[in-house]
Scaffold this active site. Structure first.
Site, PDB file in Angstrom:
ATOM      1  N   TYR A  54      55.681  31.429 -39.009  1.00  0.00           N
ATOM      2  CA  TYR A  54      57.140  31.413 -38.827  1.00  0.00           C
ATOM      3  C   TYR A  54      57.518  31.689 -37.373  1.00  0.00           C
ATOM      4  O   TYR A  54      58.454  31.087 -36.839  1.00  0.00           O
ATOM      5  CB  TYR A  54      57.791  32.458 -39.728  1.00  0.00           C
ATOM      6  CG  TYR A  54      57.704  32.150 -41.195  1.00  0.00           C
ATOM      7  CD1 TYR A  54      58.662  31.351 -41.812  1.00  0.00           C
ATOM      8  CD2 TYR A  54      56.664  32.656 -41.971  1.00  0.00           C
ATOM      9  CE1 TYR A  54      58.589  31.062 -43.164  1.00  0.00           C
ATOM     10  CE2 TYR A  54      56.581  32.372 -43.326  1.00  0.00           C
ATOM     11  CZ  TYR A  54      57.543  31.575 -43.918  1.00  0.00           C
ATOM     12  OH  TYR A  54      57.467  31.286 -45.259  1.00  0.00           O
ATOM     13  N   ASP A  95      55.114  24.265 -50.105  1.00  0.00           N
ATOM     14  CA  ASP A  95      55.706  25.190 -49.139  1.00  0.00           C
ATOM     15  C   ASP A  95      55.146  24.873 -47.746  1.00  0.00           C
ATOM     16  O   ASP A  95      55.134  23.710 -47.350  1.00  0.00           O
ATOM     17  CB  ASP A  95      55.433  26.635 -49.601  1.00  0.00           C
ATOM     18  CG  ASP A  95      56.119  27.696 -48.770  1.00  0.00           C
ATOM     19  OD1 ASP A  95      57.324  27.918 -48.967  1.00  0.00           O
ATOM     20  OD2 ASP A  95      55.441  28.311 -47.918  1.00  0.00           O
ATOM     21  N   HIS A 136      60.735  27.516 -56.950  1.00  0.00           N
ATOM     22  CA  HIS A 136      59.861  27.206 -55.812  1.00  0.00           C
ATOM     23  C   HIS A 136      58.394  27.251 -56.221  1.00  0.00           C
ATOM     24  O   HIS A 136      57.557  26.582 -55.617  1.00  0.00           O
ATOM     25  CB  HIS A 136      60.135  28.220 -54.699  1.00  0.00           C
ATOM     26  CG  HIS A 136      59.444  27.916 -53.414  1.00  0.00           C
ATOM     27  ND1 HIS A 136      59.797  26.863 -52.603  1.00  0.00           N
ATOM     28  CD2 HIS A 136      58.397  28.532 -52.782  1.00  0.00           C
ATOM     29  CE1 HIS A 136      59.019  26.840 -51.529  1.00  0.00           C
ATOM     30  NE2 HIS A 136      58.162  27.840 -51.617  1.00  0.00           N
TER      31      HIS A 136
END
Length: 286
Positions: free
Chosen positions: A210, A103, A265
């Site tokens: 982010y 990730d 994931h």
């Protein structure tokens, strides 16, 4: 965890909490977690790598768990995150390191491999494409828009923190499937994760990774010429399209992609034996 010693290491102007295991003269492997995990997300990989003779370090990355959480979105640009890891590598070895990232940790690993390859021997990326592929392919591929919609939500101030904190961090719990999958996560595991999320300033710092995107964190176009790599990808990832994996392999000539069926994931938790085999096989045979 047995055999794991935790320490605090100064790097790039901050202090990172680092879990370390294995013989000190072994080849160095750096394990980089993603959102919303911390070093313990590698609990199924550390011992097999140590048993294979490697020195393994798994930091809580900047903003996570017990590591420093600098204020401001600019503190979480990808160049800065990369330099944190360069500082760790140079303190633990005089040689090149093997970096394994999942990730966001994989995004940092790709960026390191593309921009400062002199520090890496090999790269293993788990369910994460090359950052420039993510940046350029996503706007042209509508199926990824929906998968990435949460990133736009995370740009809001304060509201995401409040929603993630609700009901004892239920959204983050469900994103990984902590409480819903007792075969994979014990009650102790769940408690460890929630304790990490409860650290003062952690949620904002985690989200700032982010938020730095809108400030051009990925503005640089790193080279597709990277160190040798293997990309491992769970086929049922609901956050990242397989197209991103395929495009990464197409653009990055120095490695290859392996898809794993019946894995999402969170493949490093769901299929640890397969992931560990694919890691060790690559490290030994290449």
């Amino acid at each position: 965890m047995d055999g794991v010693k935790c320490q605090f290491v100064n790097t790039n102007g901050i202090t990172l909490h680092v879990a370390a295991a294995g013989r000190e003269d072994g080849p160095l492997i750096v394990l980089l977690h993603g959102f919303p995990e911390f070093w313990y997300g590698w609990k199924n990989q550390i011992k097999p790598l140590v048993d294979a003779g490697y020195r393994v370090i798994a930091p809580d990355q900047r903003g996570y768990n017990l590591s420093d959480k600098p204020e401001g979105i600019d503190s979480y640009r990808i160049d800065t995150l990369r330099d944190d890891i360069i500082g760790l590598i140079t303190q633990f070895t005089d040689e090149k390191a093997i970096v394994i990232g999942h990730d966001w940790g994989g995004a940092v690993a790709w960026h390191l491999a593309s921009t400062r390859p002199e520090y890496l021997e090999k790269l293993i990326a788990i369910n994460i494409p090359h950052p420039h592929v993510m940046k350029t392919v996503t706007p042209l591929y509508p199926p990824q828009w929906l998968k990435s919609s949460y990133i736009a939500y995370f740009q809001l101030p304060d509201i995401p923190e409040a929603s993630l904190r609700e009901n004892d961090y239920d959204t983050l719990d469900k994103a990984i499937g902590l409480s819903d999958r007792p075969a994979l996560f014990t009650s102790e595991d769940v408690s460890r994760y929630k304790e990490a999320w409860k650290q003062p300033g952690a949620l904002t710092a985690m989200l700032n990774w982010y938020r730095a995107l809108r400030k051009g964190s990925l503005a640089e176009k790193p080279s597709y010429e990277t160190v040798p790599y293997r990309m491992i990808w769970g086929m049922e990832d609901r956050f990242l399209s397989r197209k991103l994996a395929k495009e990464t392999e197409r653009h990055c000539p120095n490695g290859h992609l392996i898809f794993v069926d019946e894995a999402s994931h969170w493949i490093n938790h769901e299929k640890p034996a397969i992931v560990n085999q694919l890691i060790l096989e690559y490290l030994k045979n290449q």
